[in-house]
Design an enzyme around this catalytic site. Structure first.
Site, PDB file in Angstrom:
ATOM      1  N   LYS A  94       0.648  -1.200   0.023  1.00  0.00           N
ATOM      2  CA  LYS A  94       0.039   0.067   0.053  1.00  0.00           C
ATOM      3  C   LYS A  94       0.696   1.104  -0.001  1.00  0.00           C
ATOM      4  CE  LYS A  94      -3.664  -0.662   2.445  1.00  0.00           C
ATOM      5  NZ  LYS A  94      -4.274  -0.717   3.872  1.00  0.00           N
ATOM      6  N   LYS A 106       2.550  -4.325  10.830  1.00  0.00           N
ATOM      7  CA  LYS A 106       1.378  -4.394  11.222  1.00  0.00           C
ATOM      8  C   LYS A 106       1.388  -5.046  12.634  1.00  0.00           C
ATOM      9  CE  LYS A 106      -3.207  -3.302  10.269  1.00  0.00           C
ATOM     10  NZ  LYS A 106      -3.708  -2.284   9.148  1.00  0.00           N
TER      11      LYS A 106
HETATM   12  P1  NAD Z   1     -15.042   0.679  12.153  1.00  0.00           P
HETATM   13  O1  NAD Z   1     -14.839   0.008  13.325  1.00  0.00           O
HETATM   14  O2  NAD Z   1     -15.031   2.164  12.258  1.00  0.00           O
HETATM   15  O3  NAD Z   1     -16.307   0.270  11.273  1.00  0.00           O
HETATM   16  C1  NAD Z   1     -16.693  -1.085  11.034  1.00  0.00           C
HETATM   17  C2  NAD Z   1     -18.094  -1.137  10.684  1.00  0.00           C
HETATM   18  O4  NAD Z   1     -18.154  -2.462   9.875  1.00  0.00           O
HETATM   19  C3  NAD Z   1     -18.836  -0.747  11.512  1.00  0.00           C
HETATM   20  O5  NAD Z   1     -20.067  -0.088  10.865  1.00  0.00           O
HETATM   21  C4  NAD Z   1     -19.575  -2.368  11.976  1.00  0.00           C
HETATM   22  O6  NAD Z   1     -21.108  -2.162  12.510  1.00  0.00           O
HETATM   23  C5  NAD Z   1     -19.284  -3.012  10.752  1.00  0.00           C
HETATM   24  N1  NAD Z   1     -19.385  -4.037  10.810  1.00  0.00           N
HETATM   25  C6  NAD Z   1     -18.850  -5.274  11.654  1.00  0.00           C
HETATM   26  N2  NAD Z   1     -19.081  -6.660  11.630  1.00  0.00           N
HETATM   27  C7  NAD Z   1     -19.878  -6.461  10.371  1.00  0.00           C
HETATM   28  C8  NAD Z   1     -20.419  -7.612   9.784  1.00  0.00           C
HETATM   29  N3  NAD Z   1     -20.223  -8.883  10.242  1.00  0.00           N
HETATM   30  N4  NAD Z   1     -21.082  -7.267   8.361  1.00  0.00           N
HETATM   31  C9  NAD Z   1     -21.327  -5.922   8.317  1.00  0.00           C
HETATM   32  N5  NAD Z   1     -20.827  -5.006   8.657  1.00  0.00           N
HETATM   33  C10 NAD Z   1     -20.009  -5.052  10.013  1.00  0.00           C
HETATM   34  O7  NAD Z   1     -13.847   0.318  11.102  1.00  0.00           O
HETATM   35  P2  NAD Z   1     -13.128   1.260  10.095  1.00  0.00           P
HETATM   36  O8  NAD Z   1     -12.251   2.067  10.638  1.00  0.00           O
HETATM   37  O9  NAD Z   1     -14.205   1.726   9.120  1.00  0.00           O
HETATM   38  O10 NAD Z   1     -12.605   0.084   9.099  1.00  0.00           O
HETATM   39  C11 NAD Z   1     -13.398  -0.896   8.320  1.00  0.00           C
HETATM   40  C12 NAD Z   1     -12.707  -1.512   7.113  1.00  0.00           C
HETATM   41  O11 NAD Z   1     -11.543  -0.632   6.457  1.00  0.00           O
HETATM   42  C13 NAD Z   1     -11.552  -2.497   7.893  1.00  0.00           C
HETATM   43  O12 NAD Z   1     -11.392  -3.618   6.829  1.00  0.00           O
HETATM   44  C14 NAD Z   1     -10.379  -1.626   7.964  1.00  0.00           C
HETATM   45  O13 NAD Z   1      -9.318  -2.404   8.038  1.00  0.00           O
HETATM   46  C15 NAD Z   1     -10.375  -0.810   6.652  1.00  0.00           C
HETATM   47  N6  NAD Z   1      -9.634   0.291   6.776  1.00  0.00           N
HETATM   48  C16 NAD Z   1      -9.856   1.248   7.522  1.00  0.00           C
HETATM   49  C17 NAD Z   1      -9.147   2.413   7.639  1.00  0.00           C
HETATM   50  C18 NAD Z   1      -9.322   3.498   8.502  1.00  0.00           C
HETATM   51  O14 NAD Z   1      -8.471   4.499   8.335  1.00  0.00           O
HETATM   52  N7  NAD Z   1     -10.352   3.601   9.157  1.00  0.00           N
HETATM   53  C19 NAD Z   1      -7.911   2.406   6.626  1.00  0.00           C
HETATM   54  C20 NAD Z   1      -7.694   1.445   5.781  1.00  0.00           C
HETATM   55  C21 NAD Z   1      -8.630   0.464   5.696  1.00  0.00           C
END
Ligand code: NAD
Length: 431
Positions: A94, A106
């Site tokens: 990335k 990580k």
């Molecule tokens: P978060 O914890 O803020 O949100 C996660 C969301 O997913 C919540 O709405 C939760 O209810 C939902 N969720 C959980 N289990 C679920 C299921 N079984 N089915 C559907 N929805 C479900 O997390 P985030 O920071 O938004 O991260 C989400 C994804 O994005 C992850 O894969 C994370 O690795 C990726 N990501 C996030 C960032 C960041 O900066 N936040 C950066 C890169 C990648």
């Protein structure tokens, strides 16, 4: 998907396919296939009731040819070594695909943070830093938040690192609160980065946002912010879900309204449903249907945005996906087997290592600000983020076109070539 598949073997499947094309030397292949260093510890905790427990913790340092290891720390019961290794590898790619001067790493603590009190959570977070402190540092390895780790956790970790090392080290960790060395724009960076790519993609094809329907799985930091950005830009957000399920309306859903009800009831479907009991009359009046997280992926829409979990688009459901474009805000949502099916169907997948790189990009800005003592304006963050994301996207698009590859393979190829070039320049592998 084979039953033995893990996040790391899924990474290796794609890696192997791309390395077939790049033909690296055996030494290069070895560096690109396994982490440089795996650190493990057991973190001791005295619970509030006086009992003692410990949690397995990991820091995987995948590759630092291009700069310090960089990557978040995840608190989750499933955050085992295989998962952390896969996420570390994806981070190395990335940072390379968007060309910021970091490698990839990580971390994880295998535990359910919801079962800990605030004091216990702080104690475990500080124990993590003490366990790995000599391997961290703004020039060595720079952690950040990930699933279930917040700006508060990053602040405790920076504080613990500075205490242990007797230094002032604002850049040892990113994703910190604004009051303690954070950057403006970090909270919305992942979604904004993906949004810039979508905007570029539709501008190039002269599409009108008003004609595009989007389904989003996950309504947290990444998915929730994206829903607001798209809605405000005129896209029709037709479906939204969280861990408890989702809602679908062909006419569009207002994310502001969903957020209001989620805050009140704890679920995106909260306006209509409590648990499995839904107010069908009200749903009919509003033209809304309740959908499961599996059903959401298969809804009629133009753009699908997985923004929650990994491994949700698989060989089992890929053929039923109706969207023509998938933007992966989640890490690892699509299996390699599903990729093959989607490619045959002509579905364009903007892969995680590019689509969600906005978060690590603004982390890089935070690191720069910490080292220089500057505080960038929100406008500067946004401008630089847009430039970096679009440079990465255009490079991947060109590579995909010229070398007749999927966007995922092209993103891997761009990143791997940059890592190989750095390894050669450093004399790690034969020139
Ligand atoms: P978060 O914890 O803020 O949100 C996660 C969301 O997913 C919540 O709405 C939760 O209810 C939902 N969720 C959980 N289990 C679920 C299921 N079984 N089915 C559907 N929805 C479900 O997390 P985030 O920071 O938004 O991260 C989400 C994804 O994005 C992850 O894969 C994370 O690795 C990726 N990501 C996030 C960032 C960041 O900066 N936040 C950066 C890169 C990648």
């Amino acid at each position: 998907m084979s039953p033995a598949s893990t996040p790391f073997t899924r990474f290796q499947t794609t890696l192997t396919a791309v390395l077939e094309r790049l033909k690296p030397s055996p030494a290069e292949r070895k560096f690109l296939s396994e982490p440089q260093q795996i650190l493990e510890a057991k973190l001791p905790l005295t619970r509030d009731d006086g009992s003692k427990t410990e949690f397995p913790a990991y820091r995987v340092q995948f590759n630092n040819a291009r700069g310090p290891y960089k990557g978040g720390i995840r608190y989750h019961p499933a955050a085992d070594l295989e998962e952390v290794k896969a996420l570390a590898a994806l981070m190395a790619l990335k940072t390379a695909v968007v060309n910021i001067p970091f490698g990839g790493g990580k971390g994880g603590i295998q535990m359910d943070p919801r079962k800990l009190s605030a004091r216990e959570l702080q104690e475990v977070s500080r124990a993590y830093v003490r366990a790995f402190q000599q391997h961290l540092g703004s020039d060595i390895d720079v952690p950040a938040p990930d699933v279930n780790t917040t700006a508060d956790v990053m602040a405790w970790m920076r504080d613990e690192y500075e205490k242990q090392t007797h230094t002032f080290s604002p850049s040892v960790i990113t994703g910190k609160p604004l009051s303690y060395g954070g950057s403006l724009g970090r909270d919305t960076a992942t979604a904004r980065g993906g949004f810039f790519i979508l905007q570029e993609l539709i501008d190039r094809e002269a599409l009108d946002p008003q004609d595009l329907k989007v389904a989003i799985q996950g309504f947290g930091n990444a998915g929730g912010t994206m829903a607001h950005l798209l809605h405000n830009a005129g896209f029709t957000v037709v479906a939204i879900s969280d861990s408890q399920g989702g809602i679908y309306s062909a006419d569009g859903i207002d994310p502001v309204r969903v957020e209001k009800y989620k805050r009140k009831t704890g679920a995106v479907a909260g306006e209509y449903c409590e648990g499995s009991v839904c107010d069908v009359q009200k749903m009919n009046m509003d033209g809304v249907k309740h959908v499961s997280n599996g059903e959401l992926l298969e809804l009629p829409c133009d753009i699908l945005i997985p923004a929650a979990l990994d491994n949700v688009i698989t060989a089992e459901n890929a053929d039923r996906i109706q969207a023509r474009t998938i933007l992966e805000l989640a890490n690892g949502p699509t299996t390699p087997e599903a990729d093959v099916i989607l490619e045959k169907k002509g579905v364009r997948v903007i892969p995680d290592i590019l689509a969600n790189a906005g978060g690590v990009t603004v982390s890089y800005f935070e690191w720069v600000q910490g080292r220089s003592g500057e505080q960038w304006t929100a406008e500067r963050v946004d401008l630089e983020l847009r430039r970096i994301m679009l440079d990465g996207y255009k490079m991947v698009r060109r590579t995909a076109y010229r070398e007749k590859m999927s966007y995922r393979h092209a993103a891997f190829a761009v990143a791997l070539r940059r890592i190989i070039a750095a390894m050669k320049a450093r004399g790690w592998v034969n020139v």
